[in-house]
Design a protein around this motif. Structure first.
Motif, PDB file in Angstrom:
ATOM      1  N   VAL A 298       0.897  -0.998  -0.179  1.00 37.25           N
ATOM      2  CA  VAL A 298      -0.082   0.004   0.100  1.00 37.25           C
ATOM      3  C   VAL A 298       0.844   1.120   0.038  1.00 37.25           C
ATOM      4  CG1 VAL A 298      -1.929   1.325   1.220  1.00 37.25           C
ATOM      5  CG2 VAL A 298      -1.981  -0.986   1.027  1.00 37.25           C
ATOM      6  N   GLU A 299       2.056   1.087   0.900  1.00 36.96           N
ATOM      7  CA  GLU A 299       2.781   2.293   1.026  1.00 36.96           C
ATOM      8  C   GLU A 299       3.339   2.575  -0.585  1.00 36.96           C
ATOM      9  OE1 GLU A 299       6.121   4.738   0.616  1.00 36.96           O
ATOM     10  OE2 GLU A 299       6.239   2.690   0.583  1.00 36.96           O
ATOM     11  N   ALA A 300       3.928   1.552  -1.290  1.00 41.66           N
ATOM     12  CA  ALA A 300       4.535   1.782  -2.421  1.00 41.66           C
ATOM     13  C   ALA A 300       3.579   2.315  -3.494  1.00 41.66           C
ATOM     14  CB  ALA A 300       5.138   0.509  -2.822  1.00 41.66           C
ATOM     15  N   TRP A 301       2.251   1.695  -3.285  1.00 37.34           N
ATOM     16  CA  TRP A 301       1.200   2.465  -4.375  1.00 37.34           C
ATOM     17  C   TRP A 301       1.025   3.821  -4.001  1.00 37.34           C
ATOM     18  CZ3 TRP A 301      -3.160   4.907  -3.258  1.00 37.34           C
ATOM     19  CH2 TRP A 301      -4.181   5.066  -4.239  1.00 37.34           C
ATOM     20  N   HIS A 302       0.821   4.115  -2.502  1.00 38.29           N
ATOM     21  CA  HIS A 302       0.830   5.611  -2.408  1.00 38.29           C
ATOM     22  C   HIS A 302       1.836   6.419  -2.819  1.00 38.29           C
ATOM     23  CE1 HIS A 302       0.143   8.912   0.561  1.00 38.29           C
ATOM     24  NE2 HIS A 302      -1.039   8.735   0.593  1.00 38.29           N
ATOM     25  N   ARG A 303       3.104   5.879  -2.427  1.00 42.28           N
ATOM     26  CA  ARG A 303       3.974   6.762  -2.877  1.00 42.28           C
ATOM     27  C   ARG A 303       4.104   7.037  -4.294  1.00 42.28           C
ATOM     28  NH1 ARG A 303       9.180   4.302  -3.075  1.00 42.28           N
ATOM     29  NH2 ARG A 303       8.269   2.763  -1.617  1.00 42.28           N
ATOM     30  N   ARG A 304       3.942   6.104  -4.980  1.00 37.44           N
ATOM     31  CA  ARG A 304       4.159   6.540  -6.625  1.00 37.44           C
ATOM     32  C   ARG A 304       2.585   7.553  -7.048  1.00 37.44           C
ATOM     33  NH1 ARG A 304       4.324   0.796  -6.674  1.00 37.44           N
ATOM     34  NH2 ARG A 304       2.235   0.467  -7.161  1.00 37.44           N
ATOM     35  N   ARG A 305       1.609   7.408  -6.181  1.00 39.53           N
ATOM     36  CA  ARG A 305       0.619   8.294  -6.632  1.00 39.53           C
ATOM     37  C   ARG A 305       0.976   9.857  -6.229  1.00 39.53           C
ATOM     38  NH1 ARG A 305      -4.564   7.208  -8.163  1.00 39.53           N
ATOM     39  NH2 ARG A 305      -3.713   5.372  -8.857  1.00 39.53           N
ATOM     40  N   TRP A 306       1.532   9.881  -4.962  1.00 45.14           N
ATOM     41  CA  TRP A 306       2.023  11.037  -4.360  1.00 45.14           C
ATOM     42  C   TRP A 306       2.940  11.608  -5.179  1.00 45.14           C
ATOM     43  CZ3 TRP A 306       0.706  14.947  -1.513  1.00 45.14           C
ATOM     44  CH2 TRP A 306       1.847  15.790  -0.838  1.00 45.14           C
ATOM     45  N   ILE A 307       3.854  11.051  -5.705  1.00 45.52           N
ATOM     46  CA  ILE A 307       5.130  11.554  -6.538  1.00 45.52           C
ATOM     47  C   ILE A 307       4.376  12.023  -7.714  1.00 45.52           C
ATOM     48  CG2 ILE A 307       7.096  10.887  -7.961  1.00 45.52           C
ATOM     49  CD1 ILE A 307       7.825   9.052  -5.907  1.00 45.52           C
ATOM     50  N   GLY A 308       3.647  11.246  -8.547  1.00 45.92           N
ATOM     51  CA  GLY A 308       2.826  11.679  -9.548  1.00 45.92           C
ATOM     52  C   GLY A 308       1.785  12.805  -9.450  1.00 45.92           C
ATOM     53  N   ASN A 309       1.192  12.835  -8.480  1.00 46.27           N
ATOM     54  CA  ASN A 309       0.272  14.200  -8.193  1.00 46.27           C
ATOM     55  C   ASN A 309       1.168  15.361  -7.989  1.00 46.27           C
ATOM     56  OD1 ASN A 309      -1.696  12.504  -8.157  1.00 46.27           O
ATOM     57  ND2 ASN A 309      -2.153  12.738  -6.041  1.00 46.27           N
ATOM     58  N   VAL A 310       2.222  15.280  -7.296  1.00 48.91           N
ATOM     59  CA  VAL A 310       3.303  16.653  -7.026  1.00 48.91           C
ATOM     60  C   VAL A 310       3.889  17.085  -8.283  1.00 48.91           C
ATOM     61  CG1 VAL A 310       5.394  17.280  -5.868  1.00 48.91           C
ATOM     62  CG2 VAL A 310       3.568  15.843  -4.653  1.00 48.91           C
ATOM     63  N   LEU A 311       4.281  15.967  -9.104  1.00 49.61           N
ATOM     64  CA  LEU A 311       4.887  16.436 -10.440  1.00 49.61           C
ATOM     65  C   LEU A 311       3.926  17.094 -11.372  1.00 49.61           C
ATOM     66  CD1 LEU A 311       7.344  16.095 -12.343  1.00 49.61           C
ATOM     67  CD2 LEU A 311       6.313  13.991 -12.870  1.00 49.61           C
ATOM     68  N   THR A 312       2.397  16.523 -11.379  1.00 52.58           N
ATOM     69  CA  THR A 312       1.610  17.322 -12.228  1.00 52.58           C
ATOM     70  C   THR A 312       1.434  18.685 -11.711  1.00 52.58           C
ATOM     71  OG1 THR A 312       0.531  15.044 -12.638  1.00 52.58           O
ATOM     72  CG2 THR A 312      -0.878  17.149 -12.832  1.00 52.58           C
ATOM     73  N   ALA A 313       1.324  18.616 -10.433  1.00 54.25           N
ATOM     74  CA  ALA A 313       0.819  20.141  -9.966  1.00 54.25           C
ATOM     75  C   ALA A 313       1.924  21.165  -9.910  1.00 54.25           C
ATOM     76  CB  ALA A 313       0.151  19.868  -8.483  1.00 54.25           C
ATOM     77  N   THR A 314       3.303  20.464  -9.692  1.00 51.68           N
ATOM     78  CA  THR A 314       4.278  21.726  -9.292  1.00 51.68           C
ATOM     79  C   THR A 314       5.382  21.476 -10.168  1.00 51.68           C
ATOM     80  OG1 THR A 314       5.352  20.246  -7.884  1.00 51.68           O
ATOM     81  CG2 THR A 314       3.764  21.496  -6.671  1.00 51.68           C
ATOM     82  N   ASN A 315       5.406  20.416 -11.207  1.00 53.42           N
ATOM     83  CA  ASN A 315       6.638  20.395 -12.005  1.00 53.42           C
ATOM     84  C   ASN A 315       7.988  19.676 -11.222  1.00 53.42           C
ATOM     85  OD1 ASN A 315       5.397  20.593 -14.500  1.00 53.42           O
ATOM     86  ND2 ASN A 315       6.090  22.749 -14.709  1.00 53.42           N
ATOM     87  N   VAL A 316       7.788  19.567 -10.072  1.00 56.67           N
ATOM     88  CA  VAL A 316       8.854  18.923  -9.278  1.00 56.67           C
ATOM     89  C   VAL A 316       8.729  17.487  -9.179  1.00 56.67           C
ATOM     90  CG1 VAL A 316       9.861  18.894  -6.699  1.00 56.67           C
ATOM     91  CG2 VAL A 316       8.958  21.041  -7.840  1.00 56.67           C
ATOM     92  N   SER A 317       9.818  16.937  -9.268  1.00 58.01           N
ATOM     93  CA  SER A 317       9.574  15.186  -8.938  1.00 58.01           C
ATOM     94  C   SER A 317      10.310  15.000  -7.625  1.00 58.01           C
ATOM     95  CB  SER A 317      10.588  14.545  -9.995  1.00 58.01           C
ATOM     96  OG  SER A 317      10.846  13.271  -9.996  1.00 58.01           O
ATOM     97  N   LEU A 318       9.838  14.244  -6.764  1.00 60.54           N
ATOM     98  CA  LEU A 318      10.273  13.940  -5.727  1.00 60.54           C
ATOM     99  C   LEU A 318      10.588  12.323  -5.668  1.00 60.54           C
ATOM    100  CD1 LEU A 318       7.210  15.133  -3.291  1.00 60.54           C
ATOM    101  CD2 LEU A 318       9.310  16.235  -3.799  1.00 60.54           C
ATOM    102  N   GLU A 319      10.783  11.964  -6.774  1.00 56.18           N
ATOM    103  CA  GLU A 319      11.254  10.338  -7.031  1.00 56.18           C
ATOM    104  C   GLU A 319      12.526  10.136  -6.201  1.00 56.18           C
ATOM    105  OE1 GLU A 319      11.133   6.833 -10.230  1.00 56.18           O
ATOM    106  OE2 GLU A 319      10.919   9.004 -10.790  1.00 56.18           O
ATOM    107  N   THR A 320      13.382  10.857  -6.317  1.00 59.05           N
ATOM    108  CA  THR A 320      14.688  10.589  -5.478  1.00 59.05           C
ATOM    109  C   THR A 320      14.945  11.243  -4.067  1.00 59.05           C
ATOM    110  OG1 THR A 320      15.840  12.485  -6.793  1.00 59.05           O
ATOM    111  CG2 THR A 320      15.799  10.468  -7.816  1.00 59.05           C
ATOM    112  N   LEU A 321      13.940  11.659  -3.646  1.00 57.70           N
ATOM    113  CA  LEU A 321      13.818  12.323  -2.332  1.00 57.70           C
ATOM    114  C   LEU A 321      13.064  11.950  -1.292  1.00 57.70           C
ATOM    115  CD1 LEU A 321      13.299  16.129  -3.834  1.00 57.70           C
ATOM    116  CD2 LEU A 321      15.382  14.700  -3.042  1.00 57.70           C
ATOM    117  N   ILE A 322      12.237  10.901  -1.658  1.00 59.02           N
ATOM    118  CA  ILE A 322      11.447  10.082  -0.656  1.00 59.02           C
ATOM    119  C   ILE A 322      11.325   8.652  -0.800  1.00 59.02           C
ATOM    120  CG2 ILE A 322       9.725  12.189  -0.448  1.00 59.02           C
ATOM    121  CD1 ILE A 322       7.733  10.555  -1.979  1.00 59.02           C
TER     122      ILE A 322
END
Length: 283
Positions: free
Chosen positions: A103-127
């Motif tokens: 569940v955490e892995a699914w949530h993390r992917r969705r969170w990273i995608g939502n942030v990228l869409t809204a802000t143009n910031v990728s958190l993939e290597t930061l969390i």
């Protein structure tokens, strides 16, 4: 404490015109609740279901011999089923851990995608998963306690029915029907618990990721359930902030309010399916 300054990263990435960015809410799919029930709670229900025949046979034997003062065989069969559940708790602990990690892995992917869409910031290597290790550990202990409580409640109901039935000379067929009903009741309760635990984990991960990104404000999203809490539905669309300096300020035509108590946040009360939408304020 925030480990990522998303507001600063957003300003650098896109020079946003909006000073308030609302992220899409994240609600785990119901299939993940089914997975929790199937891998963790269903095995316990199966043990009790499989034991009903032997418990009923022992009850019938005790009834025929009128051993109402000491139905030792019935008690032994009930305790044997309870011991079988205790024996699988260790494996269930691992199953809960695997489920919470998925569940955490699914949530993390969705969170990273939502942030990228809204802000143009990728958190993939930061969390990563290690950031929420304490939350996942709590989920494991909580569900071990809950699955044990489902078994304990089933054992208590069946034992009470056996002693009461022998005292009243209840026919074995009626006793069998009664205890099957108890197992069915436990099955329904376990499915409700699994659904509630998924919502709670989703809520906890929402808060963990939001705070990690330095986001202190949220918008309440009502569940839309038929059986809703009126006070929760009334909060739909309200803005709340954990930053005391924002309380009373107006954003997007709404006054920011102080958040509800911790035990009444979205997704926290039993069977609450509300969620929170992170709101990034760039002031």
């Amino acid at each position: 404490m925030a480990s990522v300054d998303l507001a600063t990263l957003t300003r650098r990435a896109k020079n946003p015109r909006r000073r308030v960015i609302t992220l899409r809410p994240i609600t785990p799919p119901a299939l993940q609740a089914t997975a929790l029930y199937t891998s963790v709670y269903a095995p316990v229900i199966a043990i009790w279901s499989a034991s009903l025949e032997s418990i009923t046979a022992a009850y019938a034997q005790s009834l025929s011999e009128l051993q109402t003062d000491a139905p030792a065989d019935v008690t032994a069969r009930i305790e044997a089923a309870s011991s079988s559940v205790s024996g699988v708790i260790v494996s269930l602990r691992f199953a809960i851990g695997r489920w919470s990690e998925s569940v955490e892995a699914w949530h993390r992917r969705r969170w990273i995608g939502n942030v990228l869409t809204a802000t143009n910031v990728s958190l993939e290597t930061l969390i990563g998963a290690s950031d929420v290790r304490a939350t996942l550990a709590t989920v494991i202990e909580r569900n071990v306690a809950l699955v044990s409580s489902v078994s304990d409640e089933t054992r208590r109901r069946i034992a009470d029915a056996a002693f009461r039935g022998l005292t009243e000379r209840k026919p074995a067929a009626e006793f069998a029907k009664e205890i099957r009903g108890f197992v069915d009741m436990s099955r329904r309760r376990a499915k409700n618990i699994a659904a509630d635990q998924l919502v709670k984990l989703g809520s906890e991960l929402n808060q963990e990721r939001r705070r990690q990104a330095g986001i202190d404000s949220v918008e309440w999203v009502s569940s839309g359930k038929i059986n809703y809490r009126p006070e929760h539905k009334a909060r739909n669309g309200n803005l709340y902030s954990e930053n005391a300096d924002r309380i009373g300020q107006k954003y997007q035509g709404k006054i920011i309010k102080k958040p509800p108590p911790a035990d009444d946040r979205a997704g926290v009360p039993i069977n609450c399916a509300c969620t929170e939408r992170a709101v990034l304020i760039l002031d």
